[in-house]
Design an enzyme around this catalytic site. Structure first.
Site, PDB file in Angstrom:
ATOM      1  N   HIS A   1      33.826 -27.119  -6.818  1.00  0.00           N
ATOM      2  CA  HIS A   1      32.865 -27.258  -5.933  1.00  0.00           C
ATOM      3  C   HIS A   1      31.444 -27.207  -6.684  1.00  0.00           C
ATOM      4  O   HIS A   1      30.392 -28.086  -6.649  1.00  0.00           O
ATOM      5  CB  HIS A   1      32.870 -26.534  -4.522  1.00  0.00           C
ATOM      6  CG  HIS A   1      31.884 -26.819  -3.605  1.00  0.00           C
ATOM      7  ND1 HIS A   1      32.023 -27.587  -2.563  1.00  0.00           N
ATOM      8  CD2 HIS A   1      30.502 -26.166  -3.608  1.00  0.00           C
ATOM      9  CE1 HIS A   1      30.966 -27.204  -1.803  1.00  0.00           C
ATOM     10  NE2 HIS A   1      29.952 -26.618  -2.532  1.00  0.00           N
ATOM     11  N   GLU A   2      31.242 -26.064  -7.246  1.00  0.00           N
ATOM     12  CA  GLU A   2      30.036 -25.617  -7.858  1.00  0.00           C
ATOM     13  C   GLU A   2      29.564 -26.399  -9.015  1.00  0.00           C
ATOM     14  O   GLU A   2      28.452 -26.875  -9.341  1.00  0.00           O
ATOM     15  CB  GLU A   2      29.857 -24.123  -8.384  1.00  0.00           C
ATOM     16  CG  GLU A   2      29.872 -23.411  -6.880  1.00  0.00           C
ATOM     17  CD  GLU A   2      29.102 -23.266  -5.748  1.00  0.00           C
ATOM     18  OE1 GLU A   2      27.990 -23.814  -6.015  1.00  0.00           O
ATOM     19  OE2 GLU A   2      29.318 -23.133  -4.969  1.00  0.00           O
TER      20      GLU A   2
ATOM     21  N   HIS B   1      28.040 -29.502  -7.895  1.00  0.00           N
ATOM     22  CA  HIS B   1      26.637 -29.665  -7.473  1.00  0.00           C
ATOM     23  C   HIS B   1      25.954 -29.539  -9.088  1.00  0.00           C
ATOM     24  O   HIS B   1      24.944 -30.295  -9.081  1.00  0.00           O
ATOM     25  CB  HIS B   1      26.340 -28.268  -6.997  1.00  0.00           C
ATOM     26  CG  HIS B   1      26.632 -27.972  -5.499  1.00  0.00           C
ATOM     27  ND1 HIS B   1      26.355 -29.084  -4.534  1.00  0.00           N
ATOM     28  CD2 HIS B   1      26.996 -27.086  -4.953  1.00  0.00           C
ATOM     29  CE1 HIS B   1      26.659 -28.691  -3.345  1.00  0.00           C
ATOM     30  NE2 HIS B   1      27.214 -27.544  -3.273  1.00  0.00           N
TER      31      HIS B   1
HETATM   32 ZN    ZN Z   1      28.099 -26.156  -2.074  1.00  0.00          ZN
END
Ligand code: ZN
Length: 336
Positions: free
Chosen positions: A249-250, A253
């Site tokens: 997830h990170e 980003h």
């Molecule tokens: Zn996030």
């Protein structure tokens, strides 16, 4: 004020004078009302500076949840304009992105393991666990987590792991001054390098699962990073979030992806055409959820960029991959 207070409380904690009882915060929304969250937790937080070894006995481990603190900078107009949807169409990809990016991109990874000074904080993440983390990351970016997991062109390859024992960095607040100092001191490589920091950090005593900066904000600077709480890595204590998907997830980003619930039901949302709009994050794994009934498609609860449980997160979409490629070509390749 903050560092002094924290140091005093860390000392108290080391002496066994504190008993953490707070629910731990997890990584969070760009749309979360952070002030409300901070305000609600402030008084309780002031007596819980960090997790000590004693605090990490099973009965003390609270229920983790994503979504109480921001894991990216708050989204601004500048962020929304950094990679516009017209740049991620198939035609634009063929004309502008494909000529710039090779078909396979190897991302050098610098892993910075921070150790604390309390029991169970001294050697939290050895070489085998680093290798395991990169396998999980590479599997997700290769499309290996499920039939709907669109493959990407990125392979993450370990360049170097360094270990630093410093309690202040171990418990650094996300994006706070100590966190920034740690990042400036340890950062290696250029705009294409992933600097991955592993500690047990968080906002004012509320540990978060992970946090990251967008490429247009940080690529090529010493603050470009992905941070992951060791408890959100395999073998960590964050039940429901310790399969490694916080890392995926990170890094999403870091590649330029917003949350799938960005913008709610209105407007262009996360600026990705094939992720259905979603009014709020999903925190569990509610099959069939549809919080934007006027928008086609069910909520993307299985997407890596939602807040679902690790076991529920299995997908990047083809549109997200095009956005990653466009952002990488613009901000990380140094070739456009
Ligand atoms: Zn996030």
């Amino acid at each position: 004020m903050r560092p002094r207070r924290t140091l005093a409380l860390v000392a108290a904690a080391a002496l066994g004078l504190t008993t953490p009882t707070l629910p731990l915060a997890a990584h969070a929304s760009a749309t979360t009302d952070l002030s409300a969250v901070s305000g609600a937790g402030a008084s309780a937080v002031s007596v819980v500076p960090c997790l000590t070894g004693a605090a990490l006995r099973d009965q003390d481990v609270p229920v983790w949840r994503r979504g109480q603190l921001e894991d990216t900078p708050t989204i601004t107009e500048t962020d929304l304009r950094a990679v516009v949807p017209s740049e991620t169409t198939r035609r634009s990809m063929r004309a502008e992105v494909e000529p710039v990016l090779p078909s396979r991109v190897t991302v050098p990874v610098y892993v910075h393991v921070i150790k604390g000074t309390h029991p169970r904080e001294r050697n939290p993440f050895g070489p085998k666990r680093v290798a395991q983390a990169l396998r999980i990351l590479n599997n997700a970016f290769a499309g290996g987590q499920g039939a709907q997991n669109a493959p990407t062109r990125y392979t993450f390859e370990l360049e170097r792991t360094d270990y630093t024992k410093r309690d202040g960095w171990y418990h650094a607040y996300n994006n706070g001054p100590r966190d920034d100092r740690m990042k400036r001191a340890l950062h290696r490589g250029g705009a294409d390098a992933l600097n991955l920091y592993l500690n047990r950090g968080g906002e004012d005593g509320l540990p978060v699962l992970g946090w990251a900066r967008f490429p247009w904000r940080a690529a090529g600077t010493e603050l470009d990073h992905v941070s992951i709480n060791v408890d959100a890595m395999p073998g960590g204590l964050a039940r429901g979030y310790n399969s490694g998907d916080t890392l995926v997830h990170e890094v999403g980003h870091w590649m330029g992806l917003f949350h799938t619930f960005q913008g709610g039901c209105e407007g262009s949302g996360d600026l990705v055409v094939d992720t259905a709009a979603e009014a709020q994050p999903e925190f569990d794994c509610t099959e069939g959820r549809d919080t934007c009934p006027d928008d086609p498609g069910l909520d993307p609860i299985h997407n890596f960029m939602d807040y679902s449980l690790d076991a529920c997160m299995t997908e990047f979409t083809a549109g997200q991959v095009r956005r990653m490629d466009t952002a990488f070509a613009q901000y990380r390749s140094g070739r456009s």
